[in-house]
Design a protein around this motif. Sequence first.
Motif, mmCIF file in Angstrom:
data_model
loop_
_atom_site.group_PDB
_atom_site.id
_atom_site.type_symbol
_atom_site.label_atom_id
_atom_site.label_comp_id
_atom_site.label_asym_id
_atom_site.label_seq_id
_atom_site.Cartn_x
_atom_site.Cartn_y
_atom_site.Cartn_z
ATOM 1 N N VAL A 123 -6.786 -2.739 -14.127
ATOM 2 C CA VAL A 123 -5.384 -2.411 -13.990
ATOM 3 C C VAL A 123 -5.296 -0.547 -14.156
ATOM 4 O O VAL A 123 -4.958 -0.032 -13.176
ATOM 5 N N VAL A 124 -5.875 -0.078 -15.000
ATOM 6 C CA VAL A 124 -6.043 1.472 -15.184
ATOM 7 C C VAL A 124 -6.835 2.216 -14.121
ATOM 8 O O VAL A 124 -6.457 3.293 -13.761
ATOM 9 N N LYS A 125 -7.480 1.476 -13.211
ATOM 10 C CA LYS A 125 -8.324 2.208 -12.201
ATOM 11 C C LYS A 125 -7.470 2.475 -11.149
ATOM 12 O O LYS A 125 -7.541 3.035 -10.337
ATOM 13 N N LEU A 126 -6.348 1.799 -11.191
ATOM 14 C CA LEU A 126 -5.127 1.975 -10.242
ATOM 15 C C LEU A 126 -4.379 3.193 -10.214
ATOM 16 O O LEU A 126 -3.867 3.748 -9.400
ATOM 17 N N ALA A 127 -4.734 3.745 -11.515
ATOM 18 C CA ALA A 127 -3.929 5.018 -11.747
ATOM 19 C C ALA A 127 -4.193 6.198 -11.413
ATOM 20 O O ALA A 127 -5.485 6.483 -11.029
ATOM 21 N N CYS A 128 -3.046 7.211 -10.778
ATOM 22 C CA CYS A 128 -3.736 8.175 -10.423
ATOM 23 C C CYS A 128 -3.647 9.458 -11.450
ATOM 24 O O CYS A 128 -2.812 10.245 -11.385
ATOM 25 N N ALA A 129 -4.578 9.443 -12.451
ATOM 26 C CA ALA A 129 -4.541 10.171 -13.571
ATOM 27 C C ALA A 129 -5.994 10.064 -13.969
ATOM 28 O O ALA A 129 -6.850 9.285 -13.583
ATOM 29 N N ASP A 130 -6.290 10.985 -15.277
ATOM 30 C CA ASP A 130 -7.495 10.909 -15.647
ATOM 31 C C ASP A 130 -7.616 9.949 -16.796
ATOM 32 O O ASP A 130 -6.985 10.087 -17.773
ATOM 33 N N ILE A 131 -8.090 8.786 -16.709
ATOM 34 C CA ILE A 131 -8.164 7.603 -17.396
ATOM 35 C C ILE A 131 -9.376 7.797 -18.244
ATOM 36 O O ILE A 131 -9.701 6.671 -18.824
ATOM 37 N N ASN B 219 0.644 -1.275 0.028
ATOM 38 C CA ASN B 219 -0.072 -0.030 -0.049
ATOM 39 C C ASN B 219 0.845 1.262 -0.075
ATOM 40 O O ASN B 219 0.516 2.264 0.412
ATOM 41 N N ALA B 220 1.961 1.059 -0.545
ATOM 42 C CA ALA B 220 3.073 2.288 -0.255
ATOM 43 C C ALA B 220 2.262 3.403 -1.386
ATOM 44 O O ALA B 220 1.624 2.887 -2.333
ATOM 45 N N PRO C 133 -3.781 -0.234 -28.576
ATOM 46 C CA PRO C 133 -3.590 0.799 -27.954
ATOM 47 C C PRO C 133 -4.047 0.707 -26.198
ATOM 48 O O PRO C 133 -3.260 1.412 -25.558
ATOM 49 N N THR C 134 -4.671 -0.321 -25.959
ATOM 50 C CA THR C 134 -5.104 -0.571 -24.424
ATOM 51 C C THR C 134 -3.833 -0.593 -23.481
ATOM 52 O O THR C 134 -3.804 0.109 -22.689
ATOM 53 N N PRO C 135 -3.053 -1.582 -23.858
ATOM 54 C CA PRO C 135 -1.650 -1.666 -22.926
ATOM 55 C C PRO C 135 -0.518 -0.511 -23.067
ATOM 56 O O PRO C 135 -0.094 -0.137 -21.964
ATOM 57 N N PHE C 136 -0.494 0.037 -24.340
ATOM 58 C CA PHE C 136 0.205 1.226 -24.226
ATOM 59 C C PHE C 136 -0.437 2.357 -23.487
ATOM 60 O O PHE C 136 0.261 3.286 -22.873
ATOM 61 N N LEU C 137 -1.702 2.689 -23.553
ATOM 62 C CA LEU C 137 -2.211 3.662 -22.828
ATOM 63 C C LEU C 137 -2.213 3.537 -21.403
ATOM 64 O O LEU C 137 -1.758 4.337 -20.594
ATOM 65 N N ALA C 138 -2.341 2.002 -20.885
ATOM 66 C CA ALA C 138 -2.016 1.611 -19.510
ATOM 67 C C ALA C 138 -0.761 1.826 -19.093
ATOM 68 O O ALA C 138 -0.536 2.316 -17.875
ATOM 69 N N ARG C 139 0.245 1.828 -19.777
ATOM 70 C CA ARG C 139 1.604 1.940 -19.417
ATOM 71 C C ARG C 139 2.134 3.387 -19.038
ATOM 72 O O ARG C 139 2.891 3.713 -18.386
ATOM 73 N N ARG C 140 1.374 4.239 -19.858
ATOM 74 C CA ARG C 140 1.649 5.616 -19.793
ATOM 75 C C ARG C 140 1.523 6.128 -18.548
ATOM 76 O O ARG C 140 1.726 7.447 -17.989
ATOM 77 N N TRP C 141 0.169 5.752 -17.704
ATOM 78 C CA TRP C 141 -0.003 6.466 -16.665
ATOM 79 C C TRP C 141 0.750 6.207 -15.542
ATOM 80 O O TRP C 141 1.474 5.022 -15.269
ATOM 81 N N PRO C 142 0.722 7.234 -14.506
ATOM 82 C CA PRO C 142 1.320 6.956 -13.234
ATOM 83 C C PRO C 142 0.635 6.056 -12.255
ATOM 84 O O PRO C 142 -0.758 6.298 -12.139
ATOM 85 N N TYR C 143 1.154 5.405 -11.561
ATOM 86 C CA TYR C 143 0.557 4.331 -10.382
ATOM 87 C C TYR C 143 0.980 4.848 -9.380
ATOM 88 O O TYR C 143 1.872 4.139 -8.711
ATOM 89 N N CYS C 144 0.295 5.700 -8.313
ATOM 90 C CA CYS C 144 0.961 6.210 -7.290
ATOM 91 C C CYS C 144 -0.373 5.800 -6.165
ATOM 92 O O CYS C 144 -0.240 6.498 -5.111
ATOM 93 N N ARG C 145 -1.337 5.315 -6.094
ATOM 94 C CA ARG C 145 -2.185 4.981 -5.036
ATOM 95 C C ARG C 145 -1.965 3.400 -4.399
ATOM 96 O O ARG C 145 -1.537 3.348 -3.350
#
Length: 315
Positions: free
Chosen positions: A187-195, A5-6, A161-173
């Motif tokens: 996966v992308v719901k974990l990103a701290c960005a506008d997905i 949970n870092a 495009p799906t994995p490439f879009l997922a790769r570009r997000w920051p995951y900080c939660r």
Amino acid sequence: MSDFNATDFPNPSTFILLGIPGLETVHIWISIPFCTMYAIAILGNFTILFIVKMEPSLHEPMYYFLCMLAITDLVMSTSILPKMLSIFWFNSREIEFNACLIQLYFIHCFSVMESGIFVAMAFDRYVAICDPLRHSTILTNPVVAMIGLAVVLHGCIIVLPTPFLARRWPYCRTNIIPHTYCDGMAVVKLACADIRINSYYSLSVTILVSCLDVFFITLSYTQILRAIFSLPTKDARLKTFRTCGSHLCVFLAFQIPALFSIFMHRFGQNVPLHFHVLMANMYLLVPPMLNPIIYGVGTRRIRDRLLQLFTCKGT
């Protein structure tokens, strides 16, 4: 084990798959039917591939499409089962970031391919029943190969495009995925960005692919039903209707749970998470198990060839 949970890991090296949240205590018991379905899928699909390869009389468009379906089922189920069983049996929940994206891509890519193969099989049945005299001239081997290539490229490109879009997000939660595999939206719901771009693209692809495939299959089977009811004898009508009915049931068994799973990510906030995860696994495990049973046991020429193999071995 590190602190999962870092709060600051913009590019995590690993994700943690929880399995089926809320049902961790019965993971071992859940693994039994899942493992059984996988074993049936592996045995059944490899059997179909073997029989079609060894029997020259089955080298026809219908059986070529059936082999494509068997390969797709093998890849799709193998994409999730080994890792899922390692979670259930050995509590091995870590998956590398890149491996997670590869799994995500394979699952969605081969799901699109499977749907496309059902359309190709419906077209084959349409030509065979509605225009039987021209079947061999319309669906030649080069045409079948082109259809197969189009299905493969369609699945590979539309999901790319799906994995490439997922790769570009920051995951900080968090890097914990409440699932048994790396599902795209999980996966992308974990990103701290506008997905929203991921969500809109995924939803658009789902609606476009599903609606087009359902439209073409419905169109084919509407024409097939008209041809069936014009057949002269009741036995011929029942035989043709039974064959086409099994094809349609297999498609619905794949499409309905898939659509349910995808739409629950967006609109099913009140659906229990464990139910959602179970349904997401069903559409990747049940069709690969059912397809060889319905198309193998239910197809007389494959069934006869299989019985002949067992009879020869027994004598």
